[in-house]
Design an enzyme around this catalytic site. Structure first.
Site, PDB file in Angstrom:
ATOM      1  N   GLY A 236      34.411  48.844  48.219  1.00 28.49           N
ATOM      2  CA  GLY A 236      35.602  48.848  47.532  1.00 28.49           C
ATOM      3  C   GLY A 236      36.851  48.091  48.111  1.00 28.49           C
ATOM      4  O   GLY A 236      37.864  47.999  47.284  1.00 28.49           O
ATOM      5  N   GLU A 270      29.493  49.711  52.252  1.00 31.69           N
ATOM      6  CA  GLU A 270      28.829  48.830  51.154  1.00 31.69           C
ATOM      7  C   GLU A 270      29.623  47.885  50.837  1.00 31.69           C
ATOM      8  O   GLU A 270      29.736  47.670  49.355  1.00 31.69           O
ATOM      9  CB  GLU A 270      28.358  49.792  50.152  1.00 31.69           C
ATOM     10  CG  GLU A 270      27.326  50.996  50.623  1.00 31.69           C
ATOM     11  CD  GLU A 270      27.111  51.850  49.589  1.00 31.69           C
ATOM     12  OE1 GLU A 270      27.875  51.806  48.420  1.00 31.69           O
ATOM     13  OE2 GLU A 270      26.083  52.663  49.561  1.00 31.69           O
ATOM     14  N   PRO A 271      30.402  47.122  51.432  1.00 29.65           N
ATOM     15  CA  PRO A 271      31.306  45.916  50.759  1.00 29.65           C
ATOM     16  C   PRO A 271      30.661  44.746  49.936  1.00 29.65           C
ATOM     17  O   PRO A 271      29.282  44.668  50.145  1.00 29.65           O
ATOM     18  CB  PRO A 271      31.865  45.366  52.051  1.00 29.65           C
ATOM     19  CG  PRO A 271      31.022  45.659  53.129  1.00 29.65           C
ATOM     20  CD  PRO A 271      30.165  46.635  52.896  1.00 29.65           C
ATOM     21  N   GLY A 272      31.077  44.621  48.968  1.00 29.35           N
ATOM     22  CA  GLY A 272      30.508  43.579  48.072  1.00 29.35           C
ATOM     23  C   GLY A 272      31.483  42.434  47.867  1.00 29.35           C
ATOM     24  O   GLY A 272      31.481  41.561  48.605  1.00 29.35           O
ATOM     25  N   TYR A 314      38.489  43.059  32.509  1.00 33.90           N
ATOM     26  CA  TYR A 314      39.366  43.936  33.146  1.00 33.90           C
ATOM     27  C   TYR A 314      40.693  43.458  33.125  1.00 33.90           C
ATOM     28  O   TYR A 314      41.647  43.952  33.513  1.00 33.90           O
ATOM     29  CB  TYR A 314      39.108  44.091  34.383  1.00 33.90           C
ATOM     30  CG  TYR A 314      37.691  44.418  34.933  1.00 33.90           C
ATOM     31  CD1 TYR A 314      36.964  45.505  34.842  1.00 33.90           C
ATOM     32  CD2 TYR A 314      37.082  43.685  35.896  1.00 33.90           C
ATOM     33  CE1 TYR A 314      35.719  45.783  35.121  1.00 33.90           C
ATOM     34  CE2 TYR A 314      35.637  43.812  36.290  1.00 33.90           C
ATOM     35  CZ  TYR A 314      35.119  44.994  35.835  1.00 33.90           C
ATOM     36  OH  TYR A 314      33.919  45.132  36.262  1.00 33.90           O
ATOM     37  N   CYS A 340      33.927  32.438  20.631  1.00 36.65           N
ATOM     38  CA  CYS A 340      34.561  32.886  19.621  1.00 36.65           C
ATOM     39  C   CYS A 340      34.844  34.196  19.728  1.00 36.65           C
ATOM     40  O   CYS A 340      34.424  35.139  18.917  1.00 36.65           O
ATOM     41  CB  CYS A 340      33.550  32.716  18.402  1.00 36.65           C
ATOM     42  SG  CYS A 340      34.222  32.333  17.037  1.00 36.65           S
ATOM     43  N   GLU A 341      35.802  34.694  20.645  1.00 45.60           N
ATOM     44  CA  GLU A 341      36.193  35.953  20.922  1.00 45.60           C
ATOM     45  C   GLU A 341      37.734  35.769  21.549  1.00 45.60           C
ATOM     46  O   GLU A 341      38.128  34.878  22.460  1.00 45.60           O
ATOM     47  CB  GLU A 341      35.369  36.434  22.158  1.00 45.60           C
ATOM     48  CG  GLU A 341      33.863  36.852  22.215  1.00 45.60           C
ATOM     49  CD  GLU A 341      33.858  37.919  21.071  1.00 45.60           C
ATOM     50  OE1 GLU A 341      34.709  38.689  20.894  1.00 45.60           O
ATOM     51  OE2 GLU A 341      32.666  38.029  20.371  1.00 45.60           O
TER      52      GLU A 341
HETATM   53  C1  LIG Z   1      28.164  52.538  45.122  1.00 43.87           C
HETATM   54  C2  LIG Z   1      28.901  51.136  45.159  1.00 43.87           C
HETATM   55  N1  LIG Z   1      28.781  50.654  46.486  1.00 43.87           N
HETATM   56  C3  LIG Z   1      29.529  49.592  46.659  1.00 43.87           C
HETATM   57  C4  LIG Z   1      30.101  48.895  45.486  1.00 43.87           C
HETATM   58  C5  LIG Z   1      30.844  47.627  45.894  1.00 43.87           C
HETATM   59  O1  LIG Z   1      32.253  47.536  45.628  1.00 43.87           O
HETATM   60  P1  LIG Z   1      32.955  46.396  46.117  1.00 43.87           P
HETATM   61  O2  LIG Z   1      32.370  45.223  45.736  1.00 43.87           O
HETATM   62  O3  LIG Z   1      34.113  46.699  45.545  1.00 43.87           O
HETATM   63  O4  LIG Z   1      33.159  46.645  47.709  1.00 43.87           O
HETATM   64  C6  LIG Z   1      30.064  49.445  44.417  1.00 43.87           C
HETATM   65  C7  LIG Z   1      30.972  48.978  43.329  1.00 43.87           C
HETATM   66  O5  LIG Z   1      31.713  49.278  42.557  1.00 43.87           O
HETATM   67  C8  LIG Z   1      29.462  50.473  44.234  1.00 43.87           C
HETATM   68  O6  LIG Z   1      29.405  51.232  43.075  1.00 43.87           O
END
Ligand SMILES: Cc1ncc(COP(=O)(O)O)c(C=O)c1O
Length: 430
Positions: A236, A270-272, A314, A340-341
């Site tokens: 997050g 769990e960073p993405g 978003y 076309c949107e």
């Molecule tokens: C369960 C869970 N973990 C991790 C993430 C990764 O989030 P972010 O990319 O914001 O770090 C998400 C994305 O929303 C998620 O749903």
């Protein structure tokens, strides 16, 4: 003038070389930026036992996964497909947590038989379904229940997940009883708690409060005789899309660690986005420029919402720059895609140097939730991806299927996913 962060953009000569050789649109990632972000998390979290499970949903292109794995990351998979991709990238089952608001029977079968590190279950029914599969296979599955802590992440409503009204997990006040009733059955080993309150969070307060709630609940479970090992605090942490400073991974770690210190719980994060977002640039070309009589001026790009959906989905903001800016006064442009949107717009009223057809443009901070959300709407083949490869000393890639370029004065880069052909696009049709 508000403080702004510098652009994380590869040098322009490298970008122009990639645009010329690979064609546009194309995603370009900078391995050095990913490595820096990963190390910032690892160093910040170092004082406490932890595991960094990269959220594949942000970007699961194999070469990036291999890079992150080599740096020490583990994996957070959100579907059966992401589990398979994680395995192919070299993660072992014990490095994979499996999350997802709805998991099919097949997906559960696979996760149970692999013996993943933990399944983050979303409901009592799902715990029961996991248990019956585990018993049938004479195994025990490590589970964590996802808790909905009712915390407002103050993010975009489409990516806030921790409010009571959201579909994710189970309400905080029910969780203790659910562990007593459902998590102690044969076939299950309750090892953790899972919380994820949303994405693109730019205030540390919700993340700190989520950690505190997880600790309180973890202690209550212990009082009930349920000895969980870890608190999975989700991902997050946001990035800066407009240049305004946002909390760093070090500040994030400093915000959450006091809650977990001396608790005996290890943590999973769990960073993405914060690992890959700033590392990605969408390179695209201007394919038309037009001006209405009232002055409205459009730059039409060869990339659209099919390549980067975030602005349409978003209303997300991305900085857009001309890679070789022309001389002349800046002008206001509506920067739009070719689809076309009406929502196929990357930016309104953007001040840009004079633009002409064929100019190469860069849409910044597109490494997360970019290529993974690409579609072939309008029968547009999926776009290629390039990695500017600045390996750390211990990172070796042995992928011989990709092209590479080593040119004096430019950075080394290679294609990590080639452009889909129209035949490939049609290959599943009968
Ligand atoms: C369960 C869970 N973990 C991790 C993430 C990764 O989030 P972010 O990319 O914001 O770090 C998400 C994305 O929303 C998620 O749903």
């Amino acid at each position: 003038m508000p403080e702004t962060l510098p652009l994380t953009l590869p040098d322009r000569a490298t970008l122009l070389a990639i645009a010329a050789e690979v064609g546009t649109p194309v995603y370009v990632y900078d391995a050095a930026v990913i490595e820096r972000a990963y190390r910032a998390f690892a160093e910040g979290l170092a004082p406490h036992p932890h595991a960094i499970h990269y959220a594949l949903k942000a970007n699961s292109t194999l070469a990036l996964l291999r890079l992150l794995r080599t740096l020490g990351a583990q994996a957070d998979a959100n579907s059966g497909g992401e589990i398979e991709v994680a395995l192919r990238a070299g993660f072992i089952p014990d490095q994979i947590v499996f999350t997802g608001v709805g998991k099919t029977g097949d997906e559960l079968d696979r996760a149970v038989s692999l013996g993943v590190k933990a399944i983050n279950a979303e409901s009592p029914g799902e715990l029961d379904r996991i248990a019956s599969r585990a018993v049938a296979l004479s195994t025990t599955v490590r589970v964590a229940l996802r808790v909905n802590p009712d915390i407002d992440a103050k993010s975009h409503p489409h990516i806030s997940t921790g409010l009571k009204t959201n579909k994710f997990g189970m309400p905080l006040e029910q969780v203790r009883q659910l562990y007593r009733d459902h998590a102690r059955q044969p076939g299950l080993e309750p090892v953790g708690l899972h919380i994820h309150v949303g994405s693109q969070i730019t205030s540390l307060d919700p993340l700190r409060r989520a950690a505190e709630r997880a600790v309180t609940l973890g202690r209550e479970l212990r009082d009930d005789g349920i000895q969980i090992e870890h608190l999975d605090l989700g991902g997050g942490l946001g990035i800066s899309y407009d240049g305004t400073p946002v909390p760093t991974p070090a500040e994030y770690a400093a915000a959450i660690l006091p809650a977990v210190r001396d608790t005996g719980f290890s943590i999973i994060v769990e960073p993405g986005r914060a690992l890959v977002g700033a590392a990605g640039t969408l390179l695209t070309r201007v394919i038309d420029v037009k001006q209405y009589a009232d002055g409205l001026r459009f730059a039409v790009l060869d990339a659209g919402m099919t390549e980067l959906m975030r602005p349409a989905l978003y209303g997300a903001f991305h900085r857009i720059i001309a890679v070789s800016p022309r001389e002349g006064l800046e002008q206001a442009y509506e920067v739009v895609g070719p689809l076309c949107e009406s929502s196929d717009i990357f930016g309104r009223d953007r001040r840009l140097p004079p633009l002409e057809v064929e100019d190469v443009m860069a849409i910044l901070d597109a490494g997360a939730y970019g290529s993974v959300m690409a579609s072939s709407y309008n029968r547009r083949p999926l776009l290629p991806e390039v990695l500017i490869d600045q390996p750390s000393r211990d990172y070796k890639h042995n992928d011989t299927t990709t092209r590479s370029r080593d040119e004096p004065g430019r950075r080394h880069w290679r294609v990590i996913r080639r452009r889909q052909t129209i035949d490939e696009l049609l290959s599943t049709e009968v």
